[in-house]
Design a protein around this motif. Structure first.
Motif, PDB file in Angstrom:
ATOM      1  N   VAL A  61     -55.285   0.503  30.315  1.00  0.00           N
ATOM      2  CA  VAL A  61     -56.181  -0.486  30.909  1.00  0.00           C
ATOM      3  C   VAL A  61     -55.408  -1.798  30.833  1.00  0.00           C
ATOM      4  O   VAL A  61     -55.043  -2.245  29.750  1.00  0.00           O
ATOM      5  N   VAL A  62     -55.117  -2.364  31.990  1.00  0.00           N
ATOM      6  CA  VAL A  62     -54.220  -3.513  32.062  1.00  0.00           C
ATOM      7  C   VAL A  62     -54.908  -4.750  32.620  1.00  0.00           C
ATOM      8  O   VAL A  62     -55.923  -4.656  33.305  1.00  0.00           O
ATOM      9  N   ALA A  63     -54.308  -5.892  32.305  1.00  0.00           N
ATOM     10  CA  ALA A  63     -54.720  -7.160  32.902  1.00  0.00           C
ATOM     11  C   ALA A  63     -53.729  -7.454  34.017  1.00  0.00           C
ATOM     12  O   ALA A  63     -52.539  -7.634  33.778  1.00  0.00           O
ATOM     13  N   LEU A  64     -54.219  -7.462  35.223  1.00  0.00           N
ATOM     14  CA  LEU A  64     -53.408  -7.703  36.401  1.00  0.00           C
ATOM     15  C   LEU A  64     -53.604  -9.146  36.847  1.00  0.00           C
ATOM     16  O   LEU A  64     -54.747  -9.599  36.990  1.00  0.00           O
ATOM     17  N   ILE A  74     -59.090  -6.624  35.250  1.00  0.00           N
ATOM     18  CA  ILE A  74     -58.858  -5.656  34.187  1.00  0.00           C
ATOM     19  C   ILE A  74     -59.310  -4.293  34.698  1.00  0.00           C
ATOM     20  O   ILE A  74     -60.503  -4.048  34.848  1.00  0.00           O
ATOM     21  N   HIS A  75     -58.323  -3.442  35.003  1.00  0.00           N
ATOM     22  CA  HIS A  75     -58.596  -2.105  35.512  1.00  0.00           C
ATOM     23  C   HIS A  75     -57.601  -1.107  34.933  1.00  0.00           C
ATOM     24  O   HIS A  75     -56.620  -1.493  34.304  1.00  0.00           O
ATOM     25  N   ARG A  76     -57.863   0.160  35.159  1.00  0.00           N
ATOM     26  CA  ARG A  76     -57.058   1.245  34.597  1.00  0.00           C
ATOM     27  C   ARG A  76     -55.983   1.705  35.592  1.00  0.00           C
ATOM     28  O   ARG A  76     -56.243   1.786  36.789  1.00  0.00           O
ATOM     29  N   ILE A  77     -54.795   2.011  35.074  1.00  0.00           N
ATOM     30  CA  ILE A  77     -53.748   2.628  35.890  1.00  0.00           C
ATOM     31  C   ILE A  77     -54.086   4.112  36.008  1.00  0.00           C
ATOM     32  O   ILE A  77     -54.226   4.802  35.001  1.00  0.00           O
ATOM     33  N   ILE A  78     -54.250   4.584  37.251  1.00  0.00           N
ATOM     34  CA  ILE A  78     -54.595   5.995  37.444  1.00  0.00           C
ATOM     35  C   ILE A  78     -53.470   6.793  38.086  1.00  0.00           C
ATOM     36  O   ILE A  78     -53.536   8.017  38.131  1.00  0.00           O
ATOM     37  N   LYS A  79     -52.434   6.098  38.579  1.00  0.00           N
ATOM     38  CA  LYS A  79     -51.318   6.803  39.210  1.00  0.00           C
ATOM     39  C   LYS A  79     -50.106   5.874  39.245  1.00  0.00           C
ATOM     40  O   LYS A  79     -50.252   4.662  39.331  1.00  0.00           O
ATOM     41  N   GLN A  80     -48.915   6.471  39.193  1.00  0.00           N
ATOM     42  CA  GLN A  80     -47.685   5.694  39.296  1.00  0.00           C
ATOM     43  C   GLN A  80     -46.796   6.305  40.361  1.00  0.00           C
ATOM     44  O   GLN A  80     -46.650   7.523  40.444  1.00  0.00           O
ATOM     45  N   ARG A  83     -42.009   2.173  40.893  1.00  0.00           N
ATOM     46  CA  ARG A  83     -42.338   0.961  40.130  1.00  0.00           C
ATOM     47  C   ARG A  83     -43.685   0.352  40.545  1.00  0.00           C
ATOM     48  O   ARG A  83     -43.979  -0.788  40.231  1.00  0.00           O
ATOM     49  N   MET A  84     -44.481   1.140  41.251  1.00  0.00           N
ATOM     50  CA  MET A  84     -45.796   0.678  41.705  1.00  0.00           C
ATOM     51  C   MET A  84     -46.879   1.469  40.971  1.00  0.00           C
ATOM     52  O   MET A  84     -46.717   2.654  40.682  1.00  0.00           O
ATOM     53  N   PHE A  85     -48.001   0.788  40.687  1.00  0.00           N
ATOM     54  CA  PHE A  85     -49.072   1.384  39.908  1.00  0.00           C
ATOM     55  C   PHE A  85     -50.388   1.258  40.668  1.00  0.00           C
ATOM     56  O   PHE A  85     -50.731   0.185  41.150  1.00  0.00           O
ATOM     57  N   LEU A  86     -51.129   2.371  40.737  1.00  0.00           N
ATOM     58  CA  LEU A  86     -52.436   2.384  41.380  1.00  0.00           C
ATOM     59  C   LEU A  86     -53.482   2.047  40.330  1.00  0.00           C
ATOM     60  O   LEU A  86     -53.574   2.711  39.295  1.00  0.00           O
ATOM     61  N   LEU A  87     -54.267   1.008  40.592  1.00  0.00           N
ATOM     62  CA  LEU A  87     -55.296   0.570  39.660  1.00  0.00           C
ATOM     63  C   LEU A  87     -56.684   0.839  40.219  1.00  0.00           C
ATOM     64  O   LEU A  87     -56.899   0.797  41.432  1.00  0.00           O
ATOM     65  N   LYS A  88     -57.626   1.090  39.291  1.00  0.00           N
ATOM     66  CA  LYS A  88     -59.012   1.339  39.675  1.00  0.00           C
ATOM     67  C   LYS A  88     -59.914   0.996  38.505  1.00  0.00           C
ATOM     68  O   LYS A  88     -59.589   1.296  37.363  1.00  0.00           O
ATOM     69  N   ASP A  96     -57.996  -0.171  43.708  1.00  0.00           N
ATOM     70  CA  ASP A  96     -57.583  -1.509  44.132  1.00  0.00           C
ATOM     71  C   ASP A  96     -56.324  -1.476  44.990  1.00  0.00           C
ATOM     72  O   ASP A  96     -55.982  -2.466  45.622  1.00  0.00           O
ATOM     73  N   GLY A  97     -55.602  -0.377  44.938  1.00  0.00           N
ATOM     74  CA  GLY A  97     -54.323  -0.276  45.629  1.00  0.00           C
ATOM     75  C   GLY A  97     -53.184  -0.274  44.620  1.00  0.00           C
ATOM     76  O   GLY A  97     -53.395  -0.323  43.413  1.00  0.00           O
ATOM     77  N   PHE A  98     -51.961  -0.230  45.159  1.00  0.00           N
ATOM     78  CA  PHE A  98     -50.769  -0.210  44.312  1.00  0.00           C
ATOM     79  C   PHE A  98     -50.278  -1.630  44.065  1.00  0.00           C
ATOM     80  O   PHE A  98     -50.294  -2.459  44.977  1.00  0.00           O
ATOM     81  N   PHE A  99     -49.832  -1.872  42.815  1.00  0.00           N
ATOM     82  CA  PHE A  99     -49.325  -3.188  42.433  1.00  0.00           C
ATOM     83  C   PHE A  99     -48.018  -3.020  41.665  1.00  0.00           C
ATOM     84  O   PHE A  99     -47.827  -2.037  40.952  1.00  0.00           O
TER      85      PHE A  99
END
Length: 161
Positions: A61-64, A74-80, A83-88, A96-99
């Motif tokens: 659970v990260v602070a983006l 503040i959302h959870r990384i559900i996929k990588q 170097r991009m991470f999908l948050l939800k 939320d999309g990839f960041f």
């Protein structure tokens, strides 16, 4: 004492948190909203620890730092993907999309609810990650909102841990 608190929101808040984390210090504040219900609830106190050598991973659970809206999410990384991470948010239907990693200020290291500390180790399990991916927390979020409306209507406050 209420006078010893500083109230900041929006882009000013994001800048303060970013500056604190860049110094290698943990930032602590009261979360608002319900997008991470039931993991993090409205008015829980969360601690964000800066990423040092640690790399973000699925389940964190990260602070983006949302640079488009200049706010903290503040959302959870559900996929990588590379170097991009999908948050939800656990309580949301859509992701939320990839960041990029560079947008992530830190990881949630601790949650305090009603004076009780909750270990993030307890909140980051394979089961919770899959439940978030499958959108199974969304109905729980609706139930929490309904409970809060009933509490307000009857003037009661039942704490749920």
């Amino acid at each position: 004492m209420k006078n010893d608190r500083l109230m900041i929101s929006g882009s000013a808040f994001a800048l303060v948190v970013q500056a604190v984390l860049e110094k290698g210090v943990t930032a602590r504040f009261k979360a608002t909203g319900s997008s991470m219900t039931p993991t993090i609830r409205n008015n829980d106190v969360v601690s964000i620890s800066p990423y040092k050598e640690n790399r973000p991973k699925v389940g964190d659970v990260v602070a983006l730092l949302d640079r488009d809206d200049n706010r903290i999410i503040i959302h959870r990384i559900i996929k990588q993907r590379e170097r991009m991470f999908l948050l939800k948010g656990d309580g949301l239907w859509r992701s939320d999309g990839f960041f990029p990693r560079e947008w992530m200020a830190g990881t949630i290291s601790e949650v305090e609810r009603n004076g009780t500390l909750i270990s993030m180790d307890r909140l980051i399990t394979d089961r919770i990650i899959w439940m978030s991916k499958l959108r199974l927390f969304w109905p729980i979020k609706i139930l929490f909102k309904l409970k809060n409306r009933v509490d307000r209507f009857f003037g009661i406050n039942i704490a749920c841990v």
